[in-house]
Design a protein around this motif. Structure first.
Motif: not given
Length: 171
Positions: A34-40, A110-114, A133-143
């Motif tokens: 995964x990637x942990x995000x921030x603003x420089x 919240x992992x999915x929403x925040x 999250x969107x990418x993982x949900x798409x993979x899950x839906x595809x499975x």
């Protein structure tokens, strides 16, 4: 849904970072990357992120760039947006600083929403969204879906994400 064109580039020299950059570091948990995000915010200020020692106590905070990158041990990337698809760099930095000054405005993790990516995209683009999250949900839906139904399920997910984005546009 947030319709943006994003390119990620590896950052090998910290001096190339600019105030307001959306950055992330690579991580791994339970075998999942995964990637942990921030603003420089600047070399003398650090990085605004949504994190902490655990997810229960996660908060918007400002950390040193070396802490954010685990003393340079974690791969650092910068996300590039088209100018027309993001806020000016200084506005992104000010958004992050305002939330770090009053973290209760952001809300609980919240992992999915925040999550941290929602935070960084909200500051940079003006909308809270997590493409991971969107990418993982798409993979899950595809499975779960057969080839015949996966397009319909994917479309429903996109519509659902668009509705979620519209309902949370003020965040």
């Amino acid at each position: 849904m947030v319709d943006v064109s994003i390119e990620a580039e590896n950052v090998t020299q910290l001096r190339l970072l600019q105030r307001g950059d959306h950055i992330a570091v690579e991580g791994e948990m339970a075998g999942v990357k995964y990637y942990h995000h921030g603003i420089f915010l600047g070399h003398s200020i650090g990085v605004a992120d949504f994190g902490g020692t655990n997810k229960v106590t996660a908060t918007v905070r400002i950390v040193d760039i070396l802490e954010f990158t685990d003393q340079g041990k974690r791969l650092l990337v910068r996300y590039r947006y088209r100018r027309s698809e993001c806020l000016p760099a200084e506005e992104a930095a000010r958004n992050a600083e305002a939330l770090a000054a009053n973290p209760r405005l952001w809300g609980a993790y919240d992992l999915i929403k925040n999550n941290c990516e929602h935070f960084a995209t909200r500051c940079k683009v003006g909308r809270a969204v997590s493409f991971q999250v969107l990418q993982m949900l798409r993979k899950f839906v595809g499975l779960l879906a057969s080839p015949a139904t996966s397009l319909a399920a994917s479309s429903s997910l996109s519509v659902g994400a668009s509705v979620y984005m519209a309902n949370n546009a003020s965040k």
